[in-house]
Design a protein around this motif. Structure first.
Motif, PDB file in Angstrom:
ATOM      1  N   ALA A 107     -12.335  13.209   8.585  1.00  0.00           N
ATOM      2  CA  ALA A 107     -11.930  14.609   8.699  1.00  0.00           C
ATOM      3  C   ALA A 107     -11.092  14.849   9.951  1.00  0.00           C
ATOM      4  O   ALA A 107     -10.347  15.818  10.019  1.00  0.00           O
ATOM      5  N   THR A 108     -11.220  13.979  10.956  1.00  0.00           N
ATOM      6  CA  THR A 108     -10.417  14.133  12.170  1.00  0.00           C
ATOM      7  C   THR A 108      -8.965  13.787  11.870  1.00  0.00           C
ATOM      8  O   THR A 108      -8.677  12.911  11.053  1.00  0.00           O
ATOM      9  N   TYR A 109      -8.051  14.479  12.542  1.00  0.00           N
ATOM     10  CA  TYR A 109      -6.636  14.273  12.257  1.00  0.00           C
ATOM     11  C   TYR A 109      -6.222  12.817  12.428  1.00  0.00           C
ATOM     12  O   TYR A 109      -5.591  12.219  11.546  1.00  0.00           O
ATOM     13  N   TRP A 165     -22.033   8.958   6.917  1.00  0.00           N
ATOM     14  CA  TRP A 165     -20.892   9.820   7.239  1.00  0.00           C
ATOM     15  C   TRP A 165     -21.284  10.799   8.322  1.00  0.00           C
ATOM     16  O   TRP A 165     -22.210  11.596   8.164  1.00  0.00           O
ATOM     17  N   LYS A 166     -20.563  10.754   9.426  1.00  0.00           N
ATOM     18  CA  LYS A 166     -20.837  11.622  10.570  1.00  0.00           C
ATOM     19  C   LYS A 166     -19.640  12.515  10.819  1.00  0.00           C
ATOM     20  O   LYS A 166     -18.497  12.066  10.806  1.00  0.00           O
ATOM     21  N   PHE A 167     -19.924  13.784  11.050  1.00  0.00           N
ATOM     22  CA  PHE A 167     -18.858  14.737  11.325  1.00  0.00           C
ATOM     23  C   PHE A 167     -19.049  15.316  12.718  1.00  0.00           C
ATOM     24  O   PHE A 167     -20.134  15.775  13.065  1.00  0.00           O
ATOM     25  N   SER A 168     -17.992  15.284  13.503  1.00  0.00           N
ATOM     26  CA  SER A 168     -18.061  15.726  14.890  1.00  0.00           C
ATOM     27  C   SER A 168     -17.218  16.974  15.113  1.00  0.00           C
ATOM     28  O   SER A 168     -16.179  17.164  14.467  1.00  0.00           O
ATOM     29  N   PHE A 169     -17.680  17.814  16.017  1.00  0.00           N
ATOM     30  CA  PHE A 169     -16.867  18.932  16.502  1.00  0.00           C
ATOM     31  C   PHE A 169     -16.047  18.432  17.681  1.00  0.00           C
ATOM     32  O   PHE A 169     -16.538  17.646  18.504  1.00  0.00           O
TER      33      PHE A 169
END
Length: 646
Positions: free
Chosen positions: A197-199, A70-74
């Protein structure tokens, strides 16, 4: 260009950091002008990002953290909604910053204040709101959401030596924390069920999810967050008390930031709300109830700023009603015009407060129109706009909302979207009733402050140019700002929000554009007639009445309304009092017993152990040699046993 959206967020952040880090080395006026410049440049960057409305894209995306797969990006999102909100936040925010230079002088109106701290907080507030509306994912939306809450706490309690301001700031923080928890849990539900998490990915996941029950849960949790931030029933009690902050703060909270975040959240997450019938019924019902409640409270308030505070809650109720009907375009349109006329009303009220030495009780005002002509005319423009009088901006945006709630039915587009046709008709008449009360309490305020005989012999002073210019600009916007939509002629917003309709979705959107091809004369006549009726009520009671000496004694139904239906006292009795009682009980009993147990239990055990170990410390060499021998024999025995086992 889309990349300009990064500068929109960056400039206020740099302004805050510069003022905070430079400290006393930066003059007070220097801090004020630096803060204004930061928001002004952000507005120019927002203008430069307008092309992204027609070509939305993610910008400045990079990996923030990674856990397993799982990767989360700004990242920031430049699209119709984010650019629309950026223009409002920075444009109106800049005018409020400019107004603050003259207002926060300490000579009149507000007490003498620390310029540097005030403008640092204001820049932080704007930055947090911009991060909220430009983030391309729910995680950094949450960061901006929390930042807005922190900033409001700091600004509402800006006068830290004033007990009522500190109490109001704590109250705002507590009530908004309830919404923060709802948002956090809602985000957890979305990520758990969509893996994103991205829209864009989250909305696609919501559309194709096999089990749709989680979408009801997520929608309700997000709605709790929106209700708290936008001060809707039942999490609204912080908003009137927030008037303890400086008047420019009130304008910023009510017009450009914070309270509009709830409407933005519902609009942004509309692909998730579209699959929840429960939420689509709850949103307009909560909005209608809040609009009626706030309008009734505003009618009897005696503090000029509290009247405007309740009017904000009522107008946000209109926006919730529009969003609940799928008329997101109408909700955002009213958000735009509301930013103009509500900022104008607050700043006009601030000009009055500033001119007469800080007085806010409208019963002690009167006849100020001749002495404060600019404040009088700008306040009148704001009152006409919020009342929905043609051709002012509020008329057009209210018409767009009434189009979603036809008074006599017949609109098939709305049927089946949450409420049925009967529900829409009922709420349409509720909206009409609120329109009557809106005009009544706004013109009550106007007549009591600016017309009639003087209640007190004030000697108002002139406002500086930095206060006058924002009033003129906002007055002009409150007149012409609604002409982006003209019933029967054109609708510029439809083209603007075209790319926002189906964001992250493959099936047809349930986003309803504002109808403009034909004029719904029933709605027009009803809305304008409601405003005229409200004006006549206010004029008949307050326009020509003899002014009586103010009395602090209010009884009966008027006291019930003036005290906000006593909901504050109800919450204190049902929630706060039991919590305080249990806390005191725990402090006196449980905390004492636990402390004694820790003291005598852990302390006693360590004392007994130390006494036992102390006996081995004899100081005799023969005892230490014996210990070494015993240890060597034990070690040798262990090695032999291990060797035999192999």
């Amino acid at each position: 260009m889309a990349e300009a959206i990064g500068l929109v967020v960056l400039f206020p952040l740099l302004g805050f950091l510069a003022i905070a880090l430079l400290g006393n080395s930066l003059s007070e006026k220097g801090a004020a002008y630096l803060a204004c410049a930061a928001v002004g440049f952000a507005f120019l960057a927002a203008l430069a990002s307008i092309p992204a409305v027609y070509d939305p894209k993610d910008v400045f995306s990079y990996t923030w953290t990674q856990a397993g797969n799982w990767k989360f990006s700004f990242g920031l999102l430049a699209d119709p909604l984010s650019v629309f909100m950026c223009l409002i936040v920075t444009g109106v925010g800049f005018l409020i910053h400019l107004y603050s230079i003259g207002y926060m002088t300490g000579e009149h109106g507000e007490p003498e204040a620390d310029y540097r701290r005030f403008f640092a907080y204001m820049n932080l507030f704007v930055f947090s709101m911009l991060l909220l509306v430009t983030s391309n994912n729910f995680i950094f939306l949450l960061v901006g959401w929390a930042g807005v809450g922190l900033s409001s706490f700091l600004l509402i309690g800006f006068y830290k030596d004033k007990p009522s301001a500190v109490k109001a700031a704590r109250k705002a923080l507590v009530m908004n924390t309830i919404g923060d928890v709802g948002l956090l849990l809602g985000i957890f539900v979305i990520i758990l069920n969509t893996g994103a998490a991205t829209y864009y990915n989250a909305f696609r996941g919501a559309e194709f999810a096999a089990d749709g029950g989680w979408r009801d849960i997520a929608s309700i949790l997000l709605l709790i967050a929106a209700v708290a931030k936008s001060a809707q029933l039942p999490l609204h009690t912080w908003l009137p008390d927030a008037m303890e902050g400086p008047t420019p703060v009130s304008a910023l909270i009510h017009a450009a930031t914070m309270v509009t975040a709830g409407v933005y959240l519902i609009t942004r997450a509309h692909p998730i709300f579209a699959y929840s019938e429960v939420a689509l019924i709850a949103i307009p019902v909560i909005g209608a109830a809040s609009a009626v409640y706030a309008a009734t409270c505003a009618i009897t308030q005696t503090d000029i700023k509290r009247v405007l505070a309740y009017s904000t809650m009522s107008q946000l109720g209109y926006m919730f009603m529009a969003a609940g009907a799928g008329a997101y375009e109408a909700a955002m349109f009213h958000l735009l015009t509301h930013a103009f006329f509500k900022a104008l009303l607050f700043l006009s009220a601030g000009a009055v407060i500033h001119a007469i030495g800080g007085e806010q009780d409208i019963r002690k005002m009167g006849g100020l129109g001749k002495q404060l002509p600019l404040a009088r005319w700008t306040f009148l423009i704001g009152a006409l706009s919020i009342s929905g009088i043609p051709v002012f901006s509020g008329f057009f945006s209210k018409e767009a909302i009434f189009a979603a709630y036809p008074l006599f039915g017949g609109k098939e587009a709305q049927v089946g979207f949450g409420l049925n046709e009967t529900g829409h008709i009922i709420l349409g008449w509720v909206a009409l009733l609120v329109a009557i009360m809106t005009a009544a309490y706004m013109f009550r305020l106007y007549f009591l402050v600016f017309s009639g005989p003087k209640a007190k012999n004030y000697h108002p002073h002139k406002s500086p140019l930095t206060m006058k210019l924002p009033l003129v600009v906002l007055g002009a916007l409150s007149v012409v700002g609604g002409f982006v939509y003209v019933p029967g002629a054109y609708n510029l917003l439809e083209k603007w929000f075209e790319k926002a309709h189906d964001f992250g979705a493959t099936t047809p959107s349930r986003w309803l554009s504002i109808p403009y091809e034909t004029i719904e004369w029933t709605n027009v006549i009803g809305a304008v007639g409601a405003a005229i009726i409200g004006w006549f009520i206010a004029y008949g009671i307050f326009g020509r009445a003899e002014r009586v000496a103010p009395s602090n004694e209010v009884r009966g139904f008027a006291a019930f309304l003036q005290n906000g239906w006593y909901l504050d006292k109800l919450y204190y009795a049902v929630v706060a009092t039991p919590v305080v009682w249990v806390s005191k009980l725990l402090t006196k009993q449980a905390d004492k017993d636990v402390a004694e147990a820790l003291d005598w239990g852990i302390g006693g055990s360590l004392w007994a152990g130390s006494k036992l170990i102390r006996k081995t410390e004899t100081g005799y060499v023969r005892n230490y040699a014996l210990g070494i021998l015993v240890g060597a024999v034990a070690l040798l025995a262990y090695v032999l046993v291990a060797a035999i086992q192999r």
